[in-house]
Design an enzyme around this catalytic site. Structure first.
Site, mmCIF file in Angstrom:
data_model
loop_
_atom_site.group_PDB
_atom_site.id
_atom_site.type_symbol
_atom_site.label_atom_id
_atom_site.label_comp_id
_atom_site.label_asym_id
_atom_site.label_seq_id
_atom_site.Cartn_x
_atom_site.Cartn_y
_atom_site.Cartn_z
ATOM 1 C CG HIS A 13 -2.065 -1.006 1.052
ATOM 2 N ND1 HIS A 13 -3.157 -0.810 0.242
ATOM 3 C CD2 HIS A 13 -2.228 -2.235 1.598
ATOM 4 C CE1 HIS A 13 -3.955 -1.867 0.310
ATOM 5 N NE2 HIS A 13 -3.410 -2.754 1.120
ATOM 6 C CG ASP A 15 1.251 0.635 -5.602
ATOM 7 O OD1 ASP A 15 0.453 0.824 -4.664
ATOM 8 O OD2 ASP A 15 0.975 -0.055 -6.604
ATOM 9 N N GLY A 101 -6.717 -14.095 -8.706
ATOM 10 C CA GLY A 101 -7.378 -13.626 -7.494
ATOM 11 C C GLY A 101 -6.664 -13.984 -6.211
ATOM 12 C CB SER A 105 -0.064 -9.240 -10.030
ATOM 13 O OG SER A 105 -0.617 -8.049 -10.524
ATOM 14 C CG ASP A 152 0.651 -5.403 -9.372
ATOM 15 O OD1 ASP A 152 1.399 -5.179 -8.406
ATOM 16 O OD2 ASP A 152 -0.560 -5.674 -9.253
ATOM 17 C CE1 TYR A 201 -4.872 -0.599 -4.113
ATOM 18 C CE2 TYR A 201 -6.473 0.764 -5.280
ATOM 19 C CZ TYR A 201 -5.176 0.328 -5.103
ATOM 20 O OH TYR A 201 -4.171 0.832 -5.890
HETATM 21 P P1 ADP Z 1 -4.885 -11.019 -9.082
HETATM 22 O O1 ADP Z 1 -4.355 -9.981 -10.016
HETATM 23 O O2 ADP Z 1 -4.393 -10.836 -7.692
HETATM 24 O O3 ADP Z 1 -4.662 -12.413 -9.557
HETATM 25 P P2 ADP Z 1 -7.380 -9.822 -9.822
HETATM 26 O O4 ADP Z 1 -8.750 -9.944 -9.263
HETATM 27 O O5 ADP Z 1 -6.773 -8.469 -9.915
HETATM 28 O O6 ADP Z 1 -6.472 -10.827 -8.988
HETATM 29 O O7 ADP Z 1 -7.350 -10.432 -11.292
HETATM 30 C C1 ADP Z 1 -7.955 -11.661 -11.586
HETATM 31 C C2 ADP Z 1 -8.708 -11.508 -12.907
HETATM 32 O O8 ADP Z 1 -7.752 -11.442 -14.004
HETATM 33 C C3 ADP Z 1 -9.584 -12.704 -13.248
HETATM 34 O O9 ADP Z 1 -10.853 -12.599 -12.632
HETATM 35 C C4 ADP Z 1 -9.671 -12.579 -14.769
HETATM 36 O O10 ADP Z 1 -10.591 -11.573 -15.144
HETATM 37 C C5 ADP Z 1 -8.274 -12.121 -15.155
HETATM 38 N N1 ADP Z 1 -7.424 -13.285 -15.428
HETATM 39 C C6 ADP Z 1 -6.393 -13.734 -14.701
HETATM 40 N N2 ADP Z 1 -5.858 -14.860 -15.248
HETATM 41 C C7 ADP Z 1 -6.580 -15.121 -16.360
HETATM 42 C C8 ADP Z 1 -6.537 -16.154 -17.375
HETATM 43 N N3 ADP Z 1 -5.646 -17.147 -17.325
HETATM 44 N N4 ADP Z 1 -7.448 -16.088 -18.373
HETATM 45 C C9 ADP Z 1 -8.353 -15.090 -18.427
HETATM 46 N N5 ADP Z 1 -8.435 -14.116 -17.508
HETATM 47 C C10 ADP Z 1 -7.582 -14.113 -16.484
HETATM 48 MG MG MG Z 2 -4.765 -7.906 -9.909
#
Ligand code: ADP
Ligand code: MG
Length: 350
Positions: A13, A15, A101, A105, A152, A201
């Site tokens: 937190h 950046d 998720g 990232s 990221d 956030y």
């Molecule tokens: P994080 O960045 O921490 O993994 P986020 O919620 O910011 O979590 O991002 C997750 C989102 O990114 C997913 O819900 C999807 O929309 C997208 N995403 C991540 N990996 C993929 C993938 N392999 N194929 C399609 N979309 C993806």
């Molecule tokens: Mg993310």
């Protein structure tokens, strides 16, 4: 094109407060391959998530209306690339090993890989990788509506094998810092989804801006500990910036003993002052340390997702196995932990 996920060692937190952070690009990556097509459409499919999208290559599709939701990243990247006059019709195939998720990232691995793939297809190069980071961030903001920081994307674009990346989020200077060979960096997912992360956030970010405005400075980067001593939110940011710099100094000095207490202090500050932890993350930190980690802390925005820990290399697998077993026995939630390696930045697939 490939782009790595990342884990933030310390500097949470900070950046969006023009501060310092120290992520590393990890050996989990998103690959986006493209094939040309001639009808002015961009289609995309993902090996991990269901659904397919077909969008106009000129960026005219509003990302907010795209279904499945992951297709919004494609629409966001198309908008940004169309502004850079680099859009053309392609079929895109996404395949990623970054768990979505979880705070590693997957979203910026996806947006950086998409940006590079579409730029490649459109004959656009990014001589300054900071511009690629800004374009990928703009794509992600278009896709999600969340005004994230640049950490990221910069990490995905400036990662170096065996190094963490010190990012000055004000100047955007990026400095690789060698990681100790004696210790492993470990990611452990708590198994708790980050449902509250988005709204919290935005609230924390607004609170930081309010304190900065009250003190008459551009950002909390410009405040001293004594100025913010009575404000827990700002106090975390100012102390966390100092911890990042102390951590980098300890890495340079080969002083591994100093690293653990800084990780634990960061977690305590995120828990008590910034208030973005949850009992499960606190428990994971405690169990990892009980089973031999030199330090651990929540990583990413908080409210679920991952913990990062450093453990003596020859003891890392054992520590993760014991801590995750006990966590599962005590919470009934199945965590997943693994050692991460620091890898090189985004680029063409080998
Ligand atoms: P994080 O960045 O921490 O993994 P986020 O919620 O910011 O979590 O991002 C997750 C989102 O990114 C997913 O819900 C999807 O929309 C997208 N995403 C991540 N990996 C993929 C993938 N392999 N194929 C399609 N979309 C993806
Ligand atoms: Mg993310």
């Amino acid at each position: 094109m490939r782009a790595p996920g990342r884990i933030n060692l310390i500097g949470e937190h900070t950046d969006y407060n023009d501060g310092f952070c120290l992520p590393l690009a990890i050996d989990r990556e998103c690959v986006v391959r493209w094939e040309p097509r001639t009808d002015g459409l961009v289609t995309a499919s993902s090996e991990q998530l269901p659904g397919e999208v077909a969008l106009a290559a000129d960026g005219s599709t509003d990302p907010a209306g795209v279904d499945p939701p992951w297709g919004r990243f494609v629409a966001g990247a198309l908008r940004v690339l169309a502004e850079l006059r680099a859009a053309r019709g392609v079929d895109l195939r996404v395949a990623s090993t970054v768990p979505p998720g979880s705070g590693l990232s997957s979203s910026s691995a996806l947006s950086v890989a998409l940006t590079f793939a579409l730029a490649d297809a459109g004959g656009l190069a990014f001589p300054d990788r900071r511009d690629a980071a800004r374009a990928a961030l703009a794509a992600e903001v278009e896709a999600t509506g969340v005004p994230g920081g640049l950490m990221d994307q910069l990490c995905a674009l400036f990662g170096v094998a065996h190094h963490a990346i010190l990012i000055d989020c004000r100047s955007l200077d990026v400095t690789p810092v060698p990681l100790p060979t004696t210790h492993a960096v470990v990611a452990v997912h708590s198994g708790v989804p980050r449902t509250l992360a988005g709204s919290a956030y935005a609230e924390r970010r607004a609170a930081c801006e309010q304190v900065a405005a009250r003190l008459g400075v551009t950002s909390l980067r410009d405040t001293t500990p004594s100025q913010v001593a009575d404000d827990p939110i700002a106090r975390h940011v100012v102390a966390e910036n100092a911890r990042v710099l102390a951590f980098v100094e300890a890495l340079h000095d080969g002083d591994a003993n100093a690293l653990g207490p800084l990780l634990l202090a960061s977690h305590a500050s995120l828990r008590d002052d910034y208030r973005v932890s949850i009992p499960e993350l606190d428990l994971l930190v405690q169990l990892l340390v009980e089973h031999g980690a030199i330090g651990a802390r929540l990583t990413g925005a908080g409210f679920g997702g991952c913990v990062v820990a450093m453990v003596q290399r020859n003891h890392a697998d054992d520590c993760v196995a014991k801590a995750t077993r006990e966590y599962e026995a005590r919470t009934g939630i199945v965590p997943s932990g693994f050692v991460v390696r620091a890898v090189a930045a985004a680029g063409p697939c080998s």
